[in-house]
Motif scaffolding. Sequence first.
Motif, PDB file in Angstrom:
ATOM      1  N   PRO A   1      12.743   1.203 -10.581  1.00 47.02           N
ATOM      2  CA  PRO A   1      12.014   1.354  -9.637  1.00 47.02           C
ATOM      3  C   PRO A   1      10.681   1.241  -9.667  1.00 47.02           C
ATOM      4  O   PRO A   1       9.969   2.233 -10.643  1.00 47.02           O
ATOM      5  CB  PRO A   1      12.620   2.402  -8.743  1.00 47.02           C
ATOM      6  N   VAL A   2      10.147   0.063 -10.062  1.00 47.34           N
ATOM      7  CA  VAL A   2       8.637  -0.194 -10.026  1.00 47.34           C
ATOM      8  C   VAL A   2       8.641   0.687  -9.093  1.00 47.34           C
ATOM      9  O   VAL A   2       8.090   1.195  -7.482  1.00 47.34           O
ATOM     10  CB  VAL A   2       8.590  -1.628  -9.342  1.00 47.34           C
ATOM     11  N   ILE A   3       6.681   0.840  -9.905  1.00 38.89           N
ATOM     12  CA  ILE A   3       5.638   2.024  -8.480  1.00 38.89           C
ATOM     13  C   ILE A   3       4.989   1.065  -8.572  1.00 38.89           C
ATOM     14  O   ILE A   3       4.413   0.225  -8.805  1.00 38.89           O
ATOM     15  CB  ILE A   3       6.277   3.181  -9.233  1.00 38.89           C
ATOM     16  N   HIS A   4       3.617   2.205  -7.667  1.00 37.98           N
ATOM     17  CA  HIS A   4       2.510   1.402  -7.469  1.00 37.98           C
ATOM     18  C   HIS A   4       2.170   0.205  -6.667  1.00 37.98           C
ATOM     19  O   HIS A   4       1.599  -0.592  -6.793  1.00 37.98           O
ATOM     20  CB  HIS A   4       1.486   1.376  -9.176  1.00 37.98           C
TER      21      HIS A   4
ATOM     22  N   TYR B   1      10.626  11.708  -6.296  1.00 37.39           N
ATOM     23  CA  TYR B   1      11.253  12.932  -7.664  1.00 37.39           C
ATOM     24  C   TYR B   1      10.419  13.602  -7.486  1.00 37.39           C
ATOM     25  O   TYR B   1      10.871  15.166  -7.834  1.00 37.39           O
ATOM     26  CB  TYR B   1      11.513  11.979  -8.754  1.00 37.39           C
ATOM     27  N   LEU B   2       9.409  13.513  -6.296  1.00 33.76           N
ATOM     28  CA  LEU B   2       8.507  14.523  -6.728  1.00 33.76           C
ATOM     29  C   LEU B   2       8.496  15.888  -5.391  1.00 33.76           C
ATOM     30  O   LEU B   2       8.110  16.667  -4.779  1.00 33.76           O
ATOM     31  CB  LEU B   2       7.050  14.081  -6.278  1.00 33.76           C
TER      32      LEU B   2
ATOM     33  N   SER C   1      -2.313   0.986   0.744  1.00 35.74           N
ATOM     34  CA  SER C   1      -1.458   2.381  -0.406  1.00 35.74           C
ATOM     35  C   SER C   1      -0.504   2.448  -1.642  1.00 35.74           C
ATOM     36  O   SER C   1       0.383   1.065  -1.207  1.00 35.74           O
ATOM     37  CB  SER C   1      -1.312   3.488   0.039  1.00 35.74           C
ATOM     38  N   SER C   2      -0.928   2.819  -2.673  1.00 37.95           N
ATOM     39  CA  SER C   2       0.162   2.910  -3.698  1.00 37.95           C
ATOM     40  C   SER C   2       0.252   4.065  -4.669  1.00 37.95           C
ATOM     41  O   SER C   2      -0.659   5.108  -4.453  1.00 37.95           O
ATOM     42  CB  SER C   2       0.278   1.431  -4.832  1.00 37.95           C
ATOM     43  N   ALA C   3       0.680   4.190  -5.069  1.00 34.44           N
ATOM     44  CA  ALA C   3       0.796   5.686  -5.884  1.00 34.44           C
ATOM     45  C   ALA C   3       2.138   5.465  -6.518  1.00 34.44           C
ATOM     46  O   ALA C   3       2.957   4.579  -7.065  1.00 34.44           O
ATOM     47  CB  ALA C   3       1.170   6.645  -4.764  1.00 34.44           C
ATOM     48  N   GLY C   4       1.951   6.461  -7.248  1.00 41.20           N
ATOM     49  CA  GLY C   4       3.171   6.879  -8.505  1.00 41.20           C
ATOM     50  C   GLY C   4       4.535   6.773  -8.469  1.00 41.20           C
ATOM     51  O   GLY C   4       5.476   7.235  -9.106  1.00 41.20           O
ATOM     52  N   ASN C   5       4.747   7.153  -6.864  1.00 40.99           N
ATOM     53  CA  ASN C   5       6.024   7.475  -6.314  1.00 40.99           C
ATOM     54  C   ASN C   5       6.285   6.445  -5.077  1.00 40.99           C
ATOM     55  O   ASN C   5       7.170   7.489  -4.849  1.00 40.99           O
ATOM     56  CB  ASN C   5       6.283   9.669  -6.093  1.00 40.99           C
ATOM     57  N   LEU C   6       5.617   5.557  -4.793  1.00 45.01           N
ATOM     58  CA  LEU C   6       6.041   4.257  -4.267  1.00 45.01           C
ATOM     59  C   LEU C   6       6.651   3.377  -4.525  1.00 45.01           C
ATOM     60  O   LEU C   6       6.179   2.557  -5.365  1.00 45.01           O
ATOM     61  CB  LEU C   6       4.424   4.636  -3.796  1.00 45.01           C
TER      62      LEU C   6
END
Length: 327
Positions: free
Chosen positions: A176-179, A292-293, A314-319
């Motif tokens: 999946p694309v993240i950030h 996954y976290l 906002s963006s993050a490595g699990n979103l």
Amino acid sequence: MHLRIFILFLIYMPIIENKENCGCNVDRGKAKYIKNEGDINLTSEEGECRIDLPSDKESRMVLVPENTYQFGTDDIVLDADKEGPKQLVKVKSFYLDKYEVSNIDFKSFVDATQYKTEAEVYGDSFVFALFLNDTFKEQLTDYRVMQAPWWYKVNGSSWKNPYGPDSDLEGLMDHPVIHVSWNDAKAYCAWRNGRLPTETEWEAACRGGHNNTKYPWGDKLYPEKQHRANIWQGTFPNHNSAKDGFIGTSPIDMFAPNDFGLYNMAGNVWEWTEDSWQGRDPKEKVKKGGSYLCHRSYCYRYRCSARSHNTEDSSAGNLGFRCAKST
């Protein structure tokens, strides 16, 4: 930097006390940072996988039929998340992506439109500590989130550089694309002549046509001792045993689908919905599904009724997200 990371030796792990604040809703512009608190001790192993993706993204949608569906729960785990009360809500039929939007999907969008994500415009995004090398962690020690020091604000991190400027998408095109922010997700879905699902639609789809179930597949987390979602195993945030085969994201169709044919409605990445978080700034948007976290001892949010929120930029490595279409 490759996703497969087997062992990292760091030195200090903060004591976890607040189960309702795992850092899942770290917002751009609102995060407070800490200084000289030491690093986090993280170790993990990861398995292998293989996947073949269909090329026609429109064939990757399923129909969720019109019906009365459960929304919310009376079995509330996190009061602050406003998970209840349970309601029965009439939902019109709609289409929903079988899979979370992948990196190859999002690349097609960017190639066609030259779109720049908000992480690229702002120049940074939030990255989990496990995926940063020691040099970055040392440089960014003052850019950890105060309430969740395993999240670092990293310059140069974006959908195409998910773990910082020295990383790329090698081996991750079917993940999946993240950030991606809520605004980014809206732009992609509009390009697909679609939209984001509402929270009610998302939850109706999550249970696969059933009521009174915790997870997309039922009430048991490991039915027949099988992993059904990509979540954290071990002790968060210091050790991930990766018994499900993954430390970070997994391919978008890695685990069995629910009864509607939808994959990864729990775990893997949080998914944006159309709705605003009630009682707050309208720019705070609801996200569903956990990531996954998530771990039961600290962020038990991979249940269908669980929910959280972030600001729309906002963006993050699990979103991440998936798209919907009205019938």
